[in-house]
Design a protein around this motif. Structure first.
Motif, short mmCIF file in Angstrom:
data_model
loop_
_atom_site.label_atom_id
_atom_site.label_comp_id
_atom_site.label_asym_id
_atom_site.label_seq_id
_atom_site.Cartn_x
_atom_site.Cartn_y
_atom_site.Cartn_z
N PHE B 14 0.89 -1.17 0.00
CA PHE B 14 0.00 0.00 0.00
C PHE B 14 0.92 1.21 0.00
O PHE B 14 1.50 1.54 1.03
N VAL B 19 2.99 -4.86 2.61
CA VAL B 19 2.20 -5.59 3.61
C VAL B 19 2.37 -7.10 3.45
O VAL B 19 2.41 -7.83 4.43
N ASP B 38 -0.71 -12.41 14.00
CA ASP B 38 -1.04 -11.32 14.91
C ASP B 38 -1.85 -10.23 14.20
O ASP B 38 -1.98 -10.25 12.98
N ASN B 39 -2.34 -9.28 14.97
CA ASN B 39 -3.02 -8.14 14.38
C ASN B 39 -2.07 -7.43 13.42
O ASN B 39 -0.92 -7.17 13.76
N GLY B 40 -2.55 -7.19 12.22
CA GLY B 40 -1.71 -6.48 11.25
C GLY B 40 -0.75 -7.37 10.52
O GLY B 40 0.09 -6.88 9.75
N ALA B 41 -0.85 -8.67 10.68
CA ALA B 41 0.07 -9.59 10.00
C ALA B 41 -0.18 -9.63 8.49
O ALA B 41 0.71 -9.95 7.72
N GLY B 42 -1.40 -9.31 8.10
CA GLY B 42 -1.70 -9.29 6.67
C GLY B 42 -2.72 -10.33 6.24
O GLY B 42 -2.91 -10.58 5.05
N LYS B 43 -3.42 -10.92 7.20
CA LYS B 43 -4.39 -11.96 6.88
C LYS B 43 -5.53 -11.42 6.01
O LYS B 43 -5.84 -11.97 4.95
N SER B 44 -6.13 -10.32 6.47
CA SER B 44 -7.26 -9.77 5.71
C SER B 44 -6.80 -9.28 4.35
O SER B 44 -7.53 -9.41 3.35
N THR B 45 -5.59 -8.73 4.28
CA THR B 45 -5.08 -8.26 3.00
C THR B 45 -4.92 -9.42 2.02
O THR B 45 -5.30 -9.31 0.86
N TYR B 54 -8.30 -6.21 -3.80
CA TYR B 54 -7.04 -5.50 -4.06
C TYR B 54 -6.32 -6.21 -5.20
O TYR B 54 -6.25 -7.44 -5.22
N GLN B 86 -14.01 -9.43 7.16
CA GLN B 86 -13.95 -9.07 8.58
C GLN B 86 -14.91 -7.92 8.90
O GLN B 86 -15.57 -7.92 9.92
N GLU B 168 -12.37 -14.06 10.48
CA GLU B 168 -12.84 -13.93 11.86
C GLU B 168 -14.36 -13.96 11.96
O GLU B 168 -14.99 -13.00 12.39
N HIS B 200 -8.34 -15.79 15.78
CA HIS B 200 -7.33 -15.54 16.81
C HIS B 200 -7.49 -16.53 17.96
O HIS B 200 -6.71 -16.52 18.90
N1 LIG Z 1 -6.12 -0.17 2.63
C1 LIG Z 1 -4.95 -0.13 3.29
N2 LIG Z 1 -4.09 0.90 3.11
C2 LIG Z 1 -2.91 0.94 3.76
N3 LIG Z 1 -2.49 0.02 4.63
C3 LIG Z 1 -3.30 -1.03 4.86
C4 LIG Z 1 -4.57 -1.15 4.22
N4 LIG Z 1 -5.15 -2.29 4.65
C5 LIG Z 1 -4.29 -2.85 5.53
N5 LIG Z 1 -3.19 -2.10 5.66
C6 LIG Z 1 -2.04 -2.43 6.50
O1 LIG Z 1 -1.65 -3.74 6.19
C7 LIG Z 1 -1.27 -4.44 7.34
C8 LIG Z 1 -2.02 -5.75 7.42
O2 LIG Z 1 -3.38 -5.50 7.62
P1 LIG Z 1 -4.48 -6.65 7.66
O3 LIG Z 1 -5.80 -6.00 7.79
O4 LIG Z 1 -4.27 -7.56 6.53
O5 LIG Z 1 -4.11 -7.39 9.02
P2 LIG Z 1 -4.80 -8.64 9.70
O6 LIG Z 1 -3.79 -9.71 9.73
O7 LIG Z 1 -6.09 -8.95 9.05
O8 LIG Z 1 -5.04 -8.12 11.17
P3 LIG Z 1 -6.27 -8.33 12.18
O9 LIG Z 1 -6.02 -9.59 12.90
O10 LIG Z 1 -6.17 -7.16 13.09
O11 LIG Z 1 -7.51 -8.32 11.39
C9 LIG Z 1 -1.51 -3.54 8.53
O12 LIG Z 1 -0.29 -3.01 8.94
C10 LIG Z 1 -2.38 -2.43 7.97
O13 LIG Z 1 -2.05 -1.21 8.57
#
Ligand SMILES: Nc1ncnc2c1ncn2[C@@H]1O[C@H](COP(=O)(O)OP(=O)(O)OP(=O)(O)O)[C@@H](O)[C@H]1O
Ligand SMILES: [Mg+2]
Lengths: 420, 250
Positions: B14, B19, B38-45, B54, B86, B168, B200
């Motif tokens: 991004f 990410v 963990d939170n922010g690991a990139g799962k949702s991405t 995306y 999510q 989740e 989680h």
């Molecule tokens: N649209 C976006 N623009 C910029 N950065 C993003 C965007 N979406 C996610 N990120 C960044 O990408 C990283 C991974 O985010 P993601 O949502 O994939 O985490 P996650 O593993 O799903 O976490 P969680 O368990 O909290 O849901 C984070 O650091 C977040 O700040």
């Protein structure tokens, strides 16, 4: 289709009992208290306004004035119906007023300078509206300029365009019989009644058919009492309106007779049916609501959000064209002010007063008609009371603000009540 | 056995922030694959990249062994990939049935076939044991968080899909509802679908999953069979990216 069969455990889903009319009323009251007032403010406002004007000026209640209300409010109402679509997708069109002016000017020029038959000219005007809509929608949805800015720019530009089309301020008068008839002539009384009968029959038929179909499939259907109440209301209100409009309203009946339902009424009804069908019975209409409600969810559902937005602008501008044609017909002429001054604000006001949300995702085409009626009654009543333009502007401005305020507060109430 | 869904070498940035780094991930038909991190690991991405929300910067997505291009949500749906996001992505101003069929409305001619959609939605919701919803013609805005989540899940299982990804899905659910969703997850896999579950909750992960994939700071730390690892090892993979001879090697 992949149907997941019941999981173990208690598998009781939504209650399937047919709601009684009392339940329907209670559900409606709950919605209103929760902030979703719909058309209620417009209906109440209409009743209050009509009572006040009727008491203050008995002339307000005459048949001739009643007929005037329709022809006065028609153009604005039609423009407002189109605006509902743009508001539903969460955008705004500030140029709809002058877009109607441009289209009216196209109509006048093709009619007089080019001498084309009326239907070609009407088509030209509507095509102009479509082109305007594609341009505005493209700039908003594809390029990504906020609609407020795009349409404000168009508001200014179209003003200039009208001037060009009518050659720097000359007044083009329209003599074509058909075009002039749209907003100035009436249906013969028998046709008014026939139209009324058809409307009631079709409305009742659709409601009954749908209820029957749903009941046979075991789905929750509207109770008969509710359907009867709806049809009854239509019969009373519609019947009364047709009756009054069929009364003699000429000052000198021996010389010229003036009776019947104004031709704009069936035009507006047809547009109402068409757009209500599109919004509530087609996938396209569903997608309009989805884009206004949650654009990201719509995108993830595979809905082409930008194309839906362009379509909303196209509908808005082509409805503005129809409004422009009606305005030109009513004035029997087009000048640089056609579609100008307060037309746009009245149209936005009509949509919002009727209950269409400025925040997107909420509203109906019928709302625009109710709101248009409120605006027409204010303009007409204030005129009868002898107030000048200054007071009219002040009052209409306040009403628009009030309606927008009601919308904003309703939204807040809804979020407080957990409804949003 | 070729995995039903496989991604290889996925990079996703991004702007200046990368990410996902060279992520590989696979999900087999008939299995539940847990995706943890963990939170922010990139799962949702990662899930959104698979779903076409995306665009990916580089890497490839294979479906049934064949490379595919997913340019948008419709492409993913056409392949048979359903995702519960999510953030749920429901339209508040539409009712439950309308949301469940959004973008894929059933029609007769140009008209919507409301009755058929309502019946099918009712059937699916009954299957999910939704007891607390008053009417399926209720606006989604008036639902509780858990009810909304159930609607989102119902929306995903309504279609004849081959891969179901749940981001989740039990986060807002009560005890009974969570058990039901986990049971559903298991049942979908037993029916031959590839199910990806992001969670989680380690107990849930160990209860239903066949394999576990752990993301650590945008890199795939390890993808292992659930039976081969312990709770503690997975937690270590999540928090430090490595555990013994598993995980990222520096
Ligand atoms: N649209 C976006 N623009 C910029 N950065 C993003 C965007 N979406 C996610 N990120 C960044 O990408 C990283 C991974 O985010 P993601 O949502 O994939 O985490 P996650 O593993 O799903 O976490 P969680 O368990 O909290 O849901 C984070 O650091 C977040 O700040
Ligand atoms: Mg996430």
């Amino acid at each position: 289709m992949n149907k997941v069969k019941e999981l173990p455990g208690d598998a009781i889903a939504a209650a399937k009992t047919s709601p009684s009319i009392g339940l329907s009323v209670r559900a409606y009251a709950e919605r209103v208290r929760g902030g979703d007032m719909g058309a209620l403010p417009a209906v109440l406002g209409l009743i209050v306004l009509c009572t006040v004007f009727a008491v203050a000026r008995p002339a307000f209640l005459t048949a001739i004035n009643f007929a005037n209300l329709f022809t006065q409010g028609a153009a604005i109402t039609v423009i407002a119906m189109g605006l509902v679509f743009v508001l539903l997708v969460g955008e705004i069109d500030l140029s709809a007023g002058f877009a109607s002016g441009v289209c009216a000017a196209v109509l006048a020029v093709t009619l007089t300078s080019l001498g084309l038959p009326w239907y070609v000219c009407v088509l030209a005007a509507i095509v102009t509206g479509v082109v305007i809509g594609v341009t505005l929608g493209g700039l908003v949805a594809k390029v990504g300029i906020p609609s407020f800015v795009v349409t404000l720019a168009a508001f200014l530009a179209f003003q200039g365009l009208v001037l060009v089309l009518v050659r720097e301020g000359t007044n083009i008068s329209i003599r074509d019989d058909v075009i002039v008839a749209i907003a100035t002539r009436n249906l013969p009384p028998w046709l008014g009644w026939a139209l009324f009968a058809v409307c009631v029959a079709v409305y009742a038929g659709i409601q009954l058919l749908r209820a029957r179909k749903r009941t046979t499939r075991g789905l929750v259907a509207d109770p008969m009492s509710l359907i009867a109440a709806r049809v009854g209301a239509l019969v009373v209100i519609g019947g009364l309106a047709v009756y009054v409009l069929n009364l003699e309203r000429s000052r000198n009946p021996l010389l010229t007779s003036l009776t019947g339902v104004p031709i704009v009424v069936p035009i507006i009804l047809a547009l109402l049916v068409l757009w209500t069908f599109v919004l509530h019975r087609t996938a396209f209409g569903r997608h309009i609501y989805a884009v206004g409600g949650n654009p990201e969810a719509a995108r993830r559902a595979g809905i082409p959000v930008d194309r839906i937005k362009v379509a909303a602008f196209v509908i808005c501008s082509s409805m503005a064209a129809v409004g422009g044609i009606i305005a030109a017909s009513r004035a029997s002429s087009v000048d640089p002010n056609t579609g100008g001054s307060s037309v746009l604000l009245y149209a936005v006001g009509a949509a919002v007063i009727g209950g269409t949300s400025l925040f997107g995702g909420k509203g109906r085409v019928l709302d625009a008609i109710l709101g248009g009626a409120v605006v027409a009654v204010i303009e007409n009543g204030m005129g009868l009371m002898g107030y000048g333009a200054s007071v009219k502007y002040l009052v209409t401005g306040s009403v628009l603000l009030l309606a927008a305020g009601v919308d904003a507060i309703a939204r807040k109430r809804a979020s407080a009540a957990g409804l949003r | 056995m070729t995995p039903l869904l496989e991604v290889r070498g996925i990079d996703k940035s991004f702007g200046p922030v990368q990410v996902l780094h060279d992520v590989a991930f696979s999900a087999n038909a008939g299995e539940v694959t847990a995706l943890v991190g963990d939170n922010g690991a990139g799962k949702s991405t990662l899930v959104k990249c698979i779903g076409g929300i995306y665009p990916i910067d580089s890497g490839e997505i294979l479906f049934d062994g064949k490379p595919v291009h997913v340019h948008g949500p419709r492409d993913a749906a056409a392949l048979g990939i359903e995702i519960v996001y999510q953030d749920l992505a429901l339209c508040d101003n539409l009712d439950i049935v309308q949301n469940m069929f959004l973008g894929r409305e059933r029609r007769r001619g140009i008209m919507l076939d409301e009755a058929a959609m309502e019946e099918q939605a009712q059937e699916t919701l009954t299957g999910l044991s939704v007891r607390t919803v008053k009417s399926i013609r209720q606006q989604v805005s008036s639902l509780s968080g858990g009810q909304r989540q159930t609607v989102a899940i119902a929306k995903a299982v309504l279609w004849n899909s081959k891969v179901v990804i749940l981001d989740e899905p039990t986060a807002a659910l009560g005890v009974a509802q969570t058990a039901q969703v986990l049971e559903l997850v298991r049942r979908l896999a037993d029916k031959g679908l590839a199910v990806v579950l992001i969670s989680h909750n380690m107990n849930d992960v160990f209860a239903v999953s066949d394999r576990i994939a752990a993301l650590y700071l945008g890199r795939m730390a390890a993808q292992v069979r659930t039976a081969d690892v312990t709770h503690a090892q997975v937690v270590e993979l999540i928090t430090s990216g490595r555990s013994g001879d598993l995980g990222i090697t520096q």
